[in-house]
Design a protein around this motif. Structure first.
Motif: not given
Length: 302
Positions: A70-80
């Protein structure tokens, strides 16, 4: 008269009601760019969307950046994304870009500041971390540092590669067309890296990220997540077949690569690191929580 009026009203309603004709599709939103309000135009023949967009290619110019759910710094990191990798942008504002990764089609949100105009990479970082020097001198100021697998355009200048940001030592990078040949050896270079959920080598790596990046540096594009890899990499091994170097072993939500017939290399949350340990130990840890610890074993063709 009432019945005629009702039939007329019903006919009018039928004429104005919108109906979709043809087949419908249920697509995996991890690898198909679909939102409630927008979709990749390449999917127009597969599903209906209120709006479609044509992707614009941009390059990651940060050493690495999270791809978030999601567009939030707290949203889950799903990849890089690593430096120089391509992101196909479908929607963008001042802070966030939504789209999909060029190397695997994985969908998510990336900070806008991490992206810039599309580059044509000429070199790939081969060192664990390549300092970017301000001048062609190892004693000069370091302006950045790029992880293994990063891509960048550069020209040769004596012992250095001159790029827009500065100078990378030529011993720490290779031409992009010079692919690695032993993907397990590449994976072994990540030993000791921290385990990071969603990581592909920037500050850390996760299990499927390790497999993907190691194979990618050998010129083999593979999916991002373990379930996709389990279905999309190599061929299944018959029950009872002996394992060998390079075989993949899949567990619930996890994957590792064999370095020989008994030892497995994997980035894992138990040790919070990338390690080699006996496969038997991993299975023993999982048995209390899983009736079937090993879901699949697959062999990659050389």
């Amino acid at each position: 008269m009432k019945s005629i009026a009702k039939r007329a009203a019903a006919t009018k309603t039928d004429r104005t009601r919108f109906r979709l004709q043809g087949r419908s599709a249920v697509l995996d939103k991890r690898i198909h760019a679909i939102r409630s309000d927008l979709a990749d135009v390449s999917l127009a023949g597969v599903l209906f969307s209120a709006h479609y967009a044509q992707a614009a290619e941009m390059s990651c110019v940060a050493p690495g950046t999270p791809v978030r759910a999601g567009k939030s710094l707290s949203a889950e990191c799903v990849s890089q994304l690593l430096r120089g990798e391509i992101f196909h942008v479908l929607d963008v504002n001042a802070e966030w870009a939504w789209g999909f990764c060029g190397h695997d089609g994985y969908v998510g949100y990336v900070r806008r500041e991490a992206l810039d105009v599309r580059e044509i990479a000429t070199h790939r970082v081969t060192a664990a971390l390549a300092p970017v020097f301000a001048e062609p001198d190892i004693k000069s100021r370091i302006v950045d540092a790029w992880p293994r697998g990063s891509l960048f355009p550069a020209t040769s200048e004596d012992a250095f590669l001159h790029c827009a940001e500065g100078y990378v030592h030529s011993r720490q990078a290779a031409a992009v067309e010079t692919a690695e040949t032993d993907w397990v050896a590449v994976a072994e270079r990540y030993i000791g890296q921290p385990y990071i959920w969603g990581g592909r080598g920037y500050q850390g790596v996760d299990c499927s990220g390790l497999v993907q990046t190691a194979l990618g540096q050998c010129g083999r594009a593979v999916p991002r997540d373990t379930d996709l890899q389990r279905e999309g990499i190599g061929n299944p091994l018959p029950d009872g077949a002996a394992l060998q170097r390079g075989d993949l072993v899949f567990f619930p939500g996890h994957v590792g690569v064999m370095v020989d017939e008994t030892q497995m290399l994997h980035a894992n949350a138990f040790w919070m690191a990338t390690v080699i340990e006996p496969l038997a130990d991993v299975i023993a840890r999982l048995k209390p929580d899983h009736d079937q610890p090993v879901l699949a074993r697959r062999r990659i063709d050389s």
